[in-house]
Design a protein around this motif. Structure first.
Motif, mmCIF file in Angstrom:
data_model
loop_
_atom_site.group_PDB
_atom_site.id
_atom_site.type_symbol
_atom_site.label_atom_id
_atom_site.label_comp_id
_atom_site.label_asym_id
_atom_site.label_seq_id
_atom_site.Cartn_x
_atom_site.Cartn_y
_atom_site.Cartn_z
ATOM 1 N N PRO A 175 53.641 40.761 53.313
ATOM 2 C CA PRO A 175 53.500 41.807 52.343
ATOM 3 C C PRO A 175 54.233 40.986 51.025
ATOM 4 C CG PRO A 175 55.675 41.128 53.300
ATOM 5 C CD PRO A 175 54.472 40.796 54.383
ATOM 6 N N TYR A 176 52.734 39.808 50.739
ATOM 7 C CA TYR A 176 52.704 39.258 50.478
ATOM 8 C C TYR A 176 50.849 39.415 50.155
ATOM 9 C CZ TYR A 176 51.627 35.337 53.709
ATOM 10 O OH TYR A 176 51.458 35.262 55.337
ATOM 11 N N VAL A 177 50.492 39.038 48.088
ATOM 12 C CA VAL A 177 49.408 38.286 47.867
ATOM 13 C C VAL A 177 47.782 37.010 48.533
ATOM 14 C CG1 VAL A 177 47.467 38.788 46.200
ATOM 15 C CG2 VAL A 177 49.655 40.549 45.590
ATOM 16 N N GLU A 178 47.216 37.887 48.883
ATOM 17 C CA GLU A 178 46.515 36.503 49.031
ATOM 18 C C GLU A 178 45.195 36.235 47.854
ATOM 19 O OE1 GLU A 178 44.735 36.576 53.471
ATOM 20 O OE2 GLU A 178 46.202 35.770 53.819
ATOM 21 N N ASN A 179 45.188 35.419 47.168
ATOM 22 C CA ASN A 179 43.882 35.041 46.761
ATOM 23 C C ASN A 179 42.840 34.786 47.214
ATOM 24 O OD1 ASN A 179 46.033 34.739 44.773
ATOM 25 N ND2 ASN A 179 46.565 32.850 44.893
ATOM 26 N N LYS A 180 42.344 35.663 47.610
ATOM 27 C CA LYS A 180 40.511 35.945 47.947
ATOM 28 C C LYS A 180 41.059 37.872 47.916
ATOM 29 C CE LYS A 180 41.814 37.834 52.773
ATOM 30 N NZ LYS A 180 41.612 37.075 54.299
ATOM 31 N N ILE A 181 39.544 37.935 47.632
ATOM 32 C CA ILE A 181 38.920 38.709 46.516
ATOM 33 C C ILE A 181 37.623 39.619 48.488
ATOM 34 C CG2 ILE A 181 36.460 39.827 46.528
ATOM 35 C CD1 ILE A 181 37.382 38.161 44.057
ATOM 36 N N ASP A 182 38.289 40.727 48.230
ATOM 37 C CA ASP A 182 37.994 42.174 49.185
ATOM 38 C C ASP A 182 36.530 42.610 49.311
ATOM 39 O OD1 ASP A 182 37.876 44.437 51.173
ATOM 40 O OD2 ASP A 182 40.729 44.519 51.083
ATOM 41 N N MET A 183 35.850 42.390 50.517
ATOM 42 C CA MET A 183 34.339 42.616 49.713
ATOM 43 C C MET A 183 33.935 44.275 50.232
ATOM 44 S SD MET A 183 32.593 40.162 49.231
ATOM 45 C CE MET A 183 31.172 40.665 48.660
ATOM 46 N N LEU A 184 34.612 44.809 50.839
ATOM 47 C CA LEU A 184 34.547 46.621 51.144
ATOM 48 C C LEU A 184 34.836 47.397 49.419
ATOM 49 C CD1 LEU A 184 33.916 48.674 52.178
ATOM 50 C CD2 LEU A 184 36.163 48.946 53.174
ATOM 51 N N ALA A 185 36.626 46.853 49.568
ATOM 52 C CA ALA A 185 37.079 47.202 48.266
ATOM 53 C C ALA A 185 36.677 46.527 46.812
ATOM 54 C CB ALA A 185 37.907 46.946 48.146
ATOM 55 N N LEU A 186 35.422 45.101 46.493
ATOM 56 C CA LEU A 186 34.343 44.778 45.399
ATOM 57 C C LEU A 186 33.675 45.921 45.924
ATOM 58 C CD1 LEU A 186 33.988 42.944 43.046
ATOM 59 C CD2 LEU A 186 33.422 41.379 44.586
ATOM 60 N N ILE A 187 32.938 46.100 47.424
ATOM 61 C CA ILE A 187 31.807 46.943 46.991
ATOM 62 C C ILE A 187 32.046 48.230 46.236
ATOM 63 C CG2 ILE A 187 29.461 47.890 48.285
ATOM 64 C CD1 ILE A 187 29.884 45.613 49.694
ATOM 65 N N LEU A 188 33.332 48.573 46.638
ATOM 66 C CA LEU A 188 33.026 50.176 46.659
ATOM 67 C C LEU A 188 33.428 50.609 44.657
ATOM 68 C CD1 LEU A 188 35.358 50.978 49.458
ATOM 69 C CD2 LEU A 188 33.369 52.095 49.210
ATOM 70 N N SER A 189 33.955 49.309 44.176
ATOM 71 C CA SER A 189 34.504 49.439 42.335
ATOM 72 C C SER A 189 33.712 49.078 42.055
ATOM 73 C CB SER A 189 35.255 48.133 42.521
ATOM 74 O OG SER A 189 35.996 48.767 41.817
ATOM 75 N N ILE A 190 32.445 48.249 42.540
ATOM 76 C CA ILE A 190 30.655 48.194 41.328
ATOM 77 C C ILE A 190 30.307 49.475 41.876
ATOM 78 C CG2 ILE A 190 29.099 46.773 41.624
ATOM 79 C CD1 ILE A 190 30.030 44.780 42.112
ATOM 80 N N LEU A 191 30.080 49.717 42.688
ATOM 81 C CA LEU A 191 29.364 51.163 43.026
ATOM 82 C C LEU A 191 29.804 52.129 42.101
ATOM 83 C CD1 LEU A 191 27.318 52.531 44.187
ATOM 84 C CD2 LEU A 191 28.860 52.900 46.500
ATOM 85 N N GLY A 192 30.859 52.628 41.955
ATOM 86 C CA GLY A 192 31.921 53.255 41.033
ATOM 87 C C GLY A 192 31.873 52.904 39.878
ATOM 88 N N GLY A 193 31.951 52.226 39.031
ATOM 89 C CA GLY A 193 31.231 51.571 37.629
ATOM 90 C C GLY A 193 29.878 52.102 37.951
ATOM 91 N N ILE A 194 28.994 51.988 38.764
ATOM 92 C CA ILE A 194 27.773 52.723 38.231
ATOM 93 C C ILE A 194 27.333 53.786 38.021
ATOM 94 C CG2 ILE A 194 25.129 52.174 39.096
ATOM 95 C CD1 ILE A 194 26.163 49.688 40.023
ATOM 96 N N LEU A 195 28.389 54.829 39.518
ATOM 97 C CA LEU A 195 28.204 56.109 39.805
ATOM 98 C C LEU A 195 29.183 56.430 38.245
ATOM 99 C CD1 LEU A 195 28.277 56.852 43.321
ATOM 100 C CD2 LEU A 195 26.565 56.655 41.451
ATOM 101 N N LEU A 196 29.969 55.981 37.554
ATOM 102 C CA LEU A 196 30.827 56.383 37.086
ATOM 103 C C LEU A 196 30.089 57.211 35.134
ATOM 104 C CD1 LEU A 196 34.318 57.223 36.689
ATOM 105 C CD2 LEU A 196 34.164 55.216 35.216
#
Length: 101
Positions: A31-52
């Protein structure tokens, strides 16, 4: 943008939120947040930002809302990066259109 396209965009946003929430509960059982970047979420977010900024903006909304829909604290950095990219691309596109007039 007509009403049908707006409704499709809203549905895509909601589906992306549910997928992100489901993903975060399956991947992160604690239930707690780790300070690391999730690569799948990052890739999907960047792709979503481009496709927007393309005619495939509905798919972009779905992909960008994926990290936005993750549990509180998860996916926030990924979402901010994707949204920032979308805003930058939008401004560059508008600037290029103004410069061509």
């Amino acid at each position: 943008m007509n009403l049908f396209e707006i409704n499709i965009a809203i549905v895509c946003f909601i589906v992306g939120n549910f997928l992100g929430l489901n993903y975060s509960y399956n991947k992160y059982p604690f239930p707690y947040v780790e300070n690391k970047i999730d690569m799948l979420a990052l890739i999907l977010s960047i792709l979503g930002g481009i496709l927007l900024n393309t005619p495939l903006y509905d798919l972009g909304i779905l992909l960008l809302s994926f990290p936005f829909g993750m549990r509180p604290g998860y996916g926030r950095i990924e979402f901010i990066l994707g949204l920032s990219l979308a805003i930058i691309l939008y401004l560059v596109k508008k600037w290029m259109l103004i410069g061509n007039i």
